[in-house]
Design an enzyme around this catalytic site. Sequence first.
Site: not given
Length: 188
Positions: A13, A106, A108
């Site tokens: 990422n 974040n 996920h």
Amino acid sequence: MRYAVLASGNGSNFEAIITASKRGQIPGTLALVFSDQPEAFVLQRAQAHQVPATSFTVKEKGGKQAYEAALLALLKAEKIDYLVLAGYMRIIGPELIAAFPSRIINIHPSLLPAFPGLHGIADAFKYGVKVTGVTVHFVDQGVDTGPIIAQQAVTIGKLDTLDTLEEKIHQVEHRLYPAVLQQLFAEK
Ligand code: GAR
């Protein structure tokens, strides 16, 4: 605007984010990569892209509180405005959250609130859901909780294995995360 990427592992990422950043697609400066794992591949990726990168462990700092304090001091010294978690496998402590209100993001690998935790992809696969996906959200004190910014669904077909599902999820992550950061940071 300066942001840091926090990561514990592979860093695919991070790679997607720095690639988009170098193409001019994400406003601001990716000023720092931090890892809690000195052996994490993300640190090599950062070096290859000439992004300043550093690492220390909880153990080295003598416990969670001292670790968080050292991390906060580092982020302040580097004048970091936003934290972008990309496979950072630790819970962010209350002091760090207070220092970056609505400024910690974040990603996920599930459609939260389903399948939080360390194994979002495998947990969804084992459960047998037919649709899972990716969530980008602001971080609060919980594990994979906090206001959701964006989600994208991924279908699990009859022929999917855990490997093919992981591949599909990562492909979605690598498009979604840069796109969300582009929009979020453009508004700053
Ligand atoms: C990603 O799939 C990310 O969504 C997940 O870790 C992986 C890191 O991959 N994060 C979590 O599970 C957070 N609870 P990467 O190191 O190749 O970017």
